[in-house]
Design an enzyme around this catalytic site. Sequence first.
Site, PDB file in Angstrom:
ATOM      1  N   SER A 144       0.849  -1.196   0.000  1.00  0.00           N
ATOM      2  CA  SER A 144       0.000   0.000   0.000  1.00  0.00           C
ATOM      3  C   SER A 144       0.880   1.239   0.000  1.00  0.00           C
ATOM      4  O   SER A 144       1.981   1.233   0.564  1.00  0.00           O
ATOM      5  CB  SER A 144      -0.889   0.018   1.247  1.00  0.00           C
ATOM      6  N   TYR A 157      -1.586   1.037  10.632  1.00  0.00           N
ATOM      7  CA  TYR A 157      -1.726   0.283   9.389  1.00  0.00           C
ATOM      8  C   TYR A 157      -0.536   0.549   8.468  1.00  0.00           C
ATOM      9  O   TYR A 157       0.051  -0.376   7.898  1.00  0.00           O
ATOM     10  CB  TYR A 157      -3.029   0.686   8.699  1.00  0.00           C
TER      11      TYR A 157
END
Length: 251
Positions: A144, A157
């Site tokens: 990501s 995250y």
Amino acid sequence: MKDAFGLPQSLLVLGGTSEIALATARRLIARRTRTVHLAGRPSPALERSAAQLRALGADVHTVPFDALDPESHEAVLGKVFAEGDVDMVLLAFGVLGDQARDEREPLNAVRVAQTNYTGAVSAGLVSAGALQAQGHGSLVVLSSVAGERARRANFIYGSSKAGLDTFAQGLGDALHGTGVHVMVVRPGFVRSKMTADLPEAPLSTTPEAVATAIEVGLRRRSETVWVPGSLRMVMAALRHVPRGLFRRLPI
């Protein structure tokens, strides 16, 4: 075996209910893939996912797999590889977490880290070893852009994805020349069920767009894929923004 364009006949998905993974599987089935193993926690959602892919003409098997149980990974994934060669492993599991809650409740933050990083390290190494033993194959890792630089809004995250990204890059270097191809995929904000409650970010994308980028990356034997591609330049610039200024950016 993969065809001349690098597309797989057989696919193992780790994270069998992931919207990106399923979009990728649909796209590959439409091209050439005939056998799919969907690995995930047993659930109605996993069975529905398998049924949807079977309807497209693929031979689909469900595999009980838990990212948080690394001691089982070698046995579980070993059974899949024992049934025949696997041309591609798509490592697609992960959890977004809830930043505010996870800061207040550290055990929840640990769960995010264990799923996104520790579980991925275990499954990635087991899969890489099996691919190397058979002498060919691709390991595609969903990372990501959140891992590119820590942001106040999602640093728990993001840190887990940063670790995963670094791990996957190093694993790709370790496997260079063995016949095993490692590709890291860095999507931006993906409009999906997981992000449905979040405000949409600039340069957002879709599971289908990520699937398209994965196919193109496989054909090109890319090592890193950004989705959308413009994020490469955006993140290159953001990495050099002074920290004090970066804190004030609305991102």
